[in-house]
Design a protein around this motif. Structure first.
Motif, PDB file in Angstrom:
ATOM      1  N   LYS A 119       0.822  -1.216   0.000  1.00  0.00           N
ATOM      2  CA  LYS A 119       0.000   0.000   0.000  1.00  0.00           C
ATOM      3  C   LYS A 119       0.857   1.269   0.000  1.00  0.00           C
ATOM      4  CE  LYS A 119      -3.879  -2.258   2.353  1.00  0.00           C
ATOM      5  NZ  LYS A 119      -4.794  -2.243   3.533  1.00  0.00           N
ATOM      6  N   ASN A 120       2.162   1.096  -0.311  1.00  0.00           N
ATOM      7  CA  ASN A 120       3.089   2.222  -0.357  1.00  0.00           C
ATOM      8  C   ASN A 120       3.083   3.033   0.941  1.00  0.00           C
ATOM      9  OD1 ASN A 120       4.104   1.780  -2.993  1.00  0.00           O
ATOM     10  ND2 ASN A 120       2.274   2.735  -3.874  1.00  0.00           N
ATOM     11  N   LYS A 121       3.206   2.308   2.058  1.00  0.00           N
ATOM     12  CA  LYS A 121       3.285   2.954   3.358  1.00  0.00           C
ATOM     13  C   LYS A 121       4.573   2.517   4.049  1.00  0.00           C
ATOM     14  CE  LYS A 121      -0.567   4.021   5.472  1.00  0.00           C
ATOM     15  NZ  LYS A 121      -1.840   3.990   6.232  1.00  0.00           N
ATOM     16  N   ILE A 122       5.012   3.310   4.999  1.00  0.00           N
ATOM     17  CA  ILE A 122       6.278   3.066   5.698  1.00  0.00           C
ATOM     18  C   ILE A 122       6.003   2.368   7.031  1.00  0.00           C
ATOM     19  CG2 ILE A 122       8.346   4.134   6.666  1.00  0.00           C
ATOM     20  CD1 ILE A 122       7.416   6.636   4.793  1.00  0.00           C
ATOM     21  N   PRO A 123       6.462   1.140   7.230  1.00  0.00           N
ATOM     22  CA  PRO A 123       6.215   0.443   8.502  1.00  0.00           C
ATOM     23  C   PRO A 123       7.022   1.075   9.639  1.00  0.00           C
ATOM     24  CG  PRO A 123       6.930  -1.083   6.762  1.00  0.00           C
ATOM     25  CD  PRO A 123       7.210   0.294   6.292  1.00  0.00           C
ATOM     26  N   ILE A 124       6.343   1.340  10.739  1.00  0.00           N
ATOM     27  CA  ILE A 124       7.014   1.783  11.962  1.00  0.00           C
ATOM     28  C   ILE A 124       6.759   0.722  13.024  1.00  0.00           C
ATOM     29  CG2 ILE A 124       7.144   3.518  13.795  1.00  0.00           C
ATOM     30  CD1 ILE A 124       6.191   5.601  11.799  1.00  0.00           C
ATOM     31  N   ILE A 125       7.820   0.028  13.420  1.00  0.00           N
ATOM     32  CA  ILE A 125       7.729  -0.965  14.485  1.00  0.00           C
ATOM     33  C   ILE A 125       8.105  -0.270  15.786  1.00  0.00           C
ATOM     34  CG2 ILE A 125       8.646  -3.128  15.389  1.00  0.00           C
ATOM     35  CD1 ILE A 125       9.303  -3.936  12.499  1.00  0.00           C
ATOM     36  N   ALA A 126       7.241  -0.378  16.782  1.00  0.00           N
ATOM     37  CA  ALA A 126       7.514   0.284  18.057  1.00  0.00           C
ATOM     38  C   ALA A 126       7.268  -0.662  19.214  1.00  0.00           C
ATOM     39  CB  ALA A 126       6.638   1.526  18.210  1.00  0.00           C
ATOM     40  N   GLY A 127       8.242  -0.777  20.106  1.00  0.00           N
ATOM     41  CA  GLY A 127       8.048  -1.639  21.261  1.00  0.00           C
ATOM     42  C   GLY A 127       9.337  -1.910  22.015  1.00  0.00           C
ATOM     43  N   GLY A 128       9.188  -2.606  23.136  1.00  0.00           N
ATOM     44  CA  GLY A 128      10.341  -2.892  23.975  1.00  0.00           C
ATOM     45  C   GLY A 128      10.706  -4.357  24.058  1.00  0.00           C
ATOM     46  N   SER A 129      10.023  -5.203  23.284  1.00  0.00           N
ATOM     47  CA  SER A 129      10.330  -6.641  23.279  1.00  0.00           C
ATOM     48  C   SER A 129      11.451  -6.906  22.276  1.00  0.00           C
ATOM     49  CB  SER A 129       9.086  -7.465  22.930  1.00  0.00           C
ATOM     50  OG  SER A 129       8.069  -7.265  23.887  1.00  0.00           O
ATOM     51  N   GLY A 130      12.682  -6.889  22.776  1.00  0.00           N
ATOM     52  CA  GLY A 130      13.845  -7.009  21.899  1.00  0.00           C
ATOM     53  C   GLY A 130      13.862  -8.274  21.072  1.00  0.00           C
ATOM     54  N   LEU A 131      13.473  -9.390  21.670  1.00  0.00           N
ATOM     55  CA  LEU A 131      13.457 -10.658  20.944  1.00  0.00           C
ATOM     56  C   LEU A 131      12.477 -10.604  19.786  1.00  0.00           C
ATOM     57  CD1 LEU A 131      14.207 -13.635  20.568  1.00  0.00           C
ATOM     58  CD2 LEU A 131      12.434 -14.212  22.245  1.00  0.00           C
ATOM     59  N   HIS A 132      11.311 -10.042  20.020  1.00  0.00           N
ATOM     60  CA  HIS A 132      10.287  -9.994  18.981  1.00  0.00           C
ATOM     61  C   HIS A 132      10.663  -9.023  17.860  1.00  0.00           C
ATOM     62  CE1 HIS A 132       8.176 -12.065  22.164  1.00  0.00           C
ATOM     63  NE2 HIS A 132       7.254 -12.417  21.307  1.00  0.00           N
ATOM     64  N   ILE A 133      11.347  -7.952  18.205  1.00  0.00           N
ATOM     65  CA  ILE A 133      11.835  -7.033  17.168  1.00  0.00           C
ATOM     66  C   ILE A 133      12.843  -7.755  16.284  1.00  0.00           C
ATOM     67  CG2 ILE A 133      13.223  -4.962  16.732  1.00  0.00           C
ATOM     68  CD1 ILE A 133      11.888  -3.705  19.193  1.00  0.00           C
ATOM     69  N   ARG A 134      13.794  -8.443  16.901  1.00  0.00           N
ATOM     70  CA  ARG A 134      14.806  -9.162  16.119  1.00  0.00           C
ATOM     71  C   ARG A 134      14.172 -10.294  15.314  1.00  0.00           C
ATOM     72  NH1 ARG A 134      20.582 -10.673  17.796  1.00  0.00           N
ATOM     73  NH2 ARG A 134      20.539 -10.765  15.535  1.00  0.00           N
ATOM     74  N   ALA A 135      13.188 -10.961  15.893  1.00  0.00           N
ATOM     75  CA  ALA A 135      12.510 -12.038  15.172  1.00  0.00           C
ATOM     76  C   ALA A 135      11.873 -11.513  13.894  1.00  0.00           C
ATOM     77  CB  ALA A 135      11.454 -12.679  16.058  1.00  0.00           C
ATOM     78  N   ILE A 136      11.301 -10.296  13.965  1.00  0.00           N
ATOM     79  CA  ILE A 136      10.636  -9.707  12.800  1.00  0.00           C
ATOM     80  C   ILE A 136      11.648  -9.265  11.747  1.00  0.00           C
ATOM     81  CG2 ILE A 136       9.208  -7.793  11.958  1.00  0.00           C
ATOM     82  CD1 ILE A 136       7.895  -7.745  14.765  1.00  0.00           C
ATOM     83  N   ILE A 137      12.667  -8.531  12.162  1.00  0.00           N
ATOM     84  CA  ILE A 137      13.521  -7.861  11.173  1.00  0.00           C
ATOM     85  C   ILE A 137      14.766  -8.634  10.784  1.00  0.00           C
ATOM     86  CG2 ILE A 137      12.723  -5.593  11.977  1.00  0.00           C
ATOM     87  CD1 ILE A 137      15.550  -5.216  13.235  1.00  0.00           C
ATOM     88  N   ASP A 138      15.216  -9.580  11.604  1.00  0.00           N
ATOM     89  CA  ASP A 138      16.496 -10.237  11.344  1.00  0.00           C
ATOM     90  C   ASP A 138      16.334 -11.634  10.759  1.00  0.00           C
ATOM     91  OD1 ASP A 138      17.888  -8.052  12.166  1.00  0.00           O
ATOM     92  OD2 ASP A 138      18.477  -8.856  14.119  1.00  0.00           O
TER      93      ASP A 138
END
Length: 343
Positions: A119-138
């Motif tokens: 949809k030509n939008k910019i994803p903003i991931i926000a949060g403090g769960s480090g494991l879940h952030i890495r799971a998503i992006i890495d």
């Protein structure tokens, strides 16, 4: 929640209209993912909301506990619809559902593709769960989630035979990982044995690309840092507000519905402490102090986790930093990445 109106933000010199248009075009064209992370009570939601309003986009929550329905006050869910900003990865399952980091990752990546890139939008991931952030992006090979019964069984055996015995067991099964940890580190020994027993693979097999910190997306990672006194004051204030908003009533309702023994409740700060009060194990005042103490410990652990990631660009978000200052710093980091072709 403190916000900057789009029109006034342009007038006040945050970014010119032409530069904003060019920035959005670049971020969309490169399928950039912006990550706002940091310890609890550092202002991540406020920063993410203002950035989403500026970039005309939405937010993906990377708070593992906000994924559960009926757990609203204690996880500090915010109603952002009044700002015309959607939040994804919130209220996706009931408290008794075992949501693994892998499943969380798969749902979030699907959201990024279908609700943002397509949809030509910019994803903003926000949060403090480090494991879940890495799971998503890495690009990680995630170890299986903890199995409560097996973990309990290993701990019982350690009581009988001693930790040294099971540290030597780990050395036989996974020497590489055993040599990386202390022979007294019961938590890591139990976790490694749990994975070895349940998968017939070495725990170290799942860590081969952990240190690489290689993302599958073009990421700009921004961390919010708050001086300790200000952070602890924020924590005390938030806990007080949660109690006033009806956290005890929320936990009581979950208790009545039979959710008190669920993994989500027993792990979530604010819930597990009040369950002890409802079970008669401590007074209400004691449980509230326990919430504050455990939240401070969580903030410390989160900061340690994020400080280990050299990709994160840090922004001061303490009591002396207003939202305009924070947004200027965030936009400066994003623009610098764009100008140097690092995304």
């Amino acid at each position: 929640m403190e916000t900057i109106n789009n029109d006034s933000s342009l007038k006040d010199g945050l970014i010119s209209k032409d530069k904003l248009i060019a920035l959005k075009k670049n971020l969309i064209g490169n399928e950039t993912v912006i990550v706002i992370c940091g310890p609890t009570c550092s202002g991540k939601t406020r920063a993410a909301l203002n950035l989403a309003m500026l970039l005309d986009t939405d937010i993906i929550s990377a708070d593992s506990m906000q994924a559960f329905r009926y757990m609203d006050i204690g996880t500090d869910k915010q109603d952002l619809e009044k700002f015309s900003v959607k939040q994804f990865m919130i209220n996706i399952c009931d408290p008794d559902y075992r949501l693994t980091a892998v499943e969380f990752r798969d749902i979030a990546r699907k959201v990024i593709k279908e609700e943002f890139f397509n949809k030509n939008k910019i994803p903003i991931i926000a949060g403090g769960s480090g494991l879940h952030i890495r799971a998503i992006i890495d690009d990680l090979m995630c170890a299986p989630d903890s199995r409560h019964e097996l973990k309990k069984e290993i701990k019982e055996k350690i009581k009988l035979k001693g930790l040294d015995y099971y540290y030597n067991e780990l050395k036989k099964m996974d020497m590489e990982y055993a040599l990386k940890i202390s022979s007294n580190d019961e938590r890591r020994i139990v976790r490694a044995l749990e994975v070895c027993y349940s998968t017939n693979r070495k725990f170290s097999d799942y860590l081969t690309n952990w240190e690489e910190r290689k993302s599958i997306y073009n990421c700009v990672m921004i961390g919010l840092n708050t001086e300790r006194k200000s952070l602890y004051d924020n924590i005390d204030k938030r806990v007080k507000e949660m109690i006033e908003k009806g956290l005890l009533e929320e936990v009581s309702l979950l208790y009545e519905r039979g959710y008190s023994g669920c993994n989500s409740i027993t792990q979530a700060i604010g819930y597990k402490e009040l369950i002890k009060y409802l079970d008669g194990e401590m007074s209400l005042d004691e449980s509230i102090e326990e919430i504050k103490k455990n939240t401070r410990h969580l903030a410390k652990k989160q900061l340690t986790w994020f400080k280990a990631d050299g990709r994160i660009n840090w922004v001061e978000s303490g009591s002396s930093a207003g939202i305009k200052d924070i947004m200027k710093d965030i936009l400066s980091i994003i623009n610098l990445k764009v100008e140097h072709g690092r995304i």
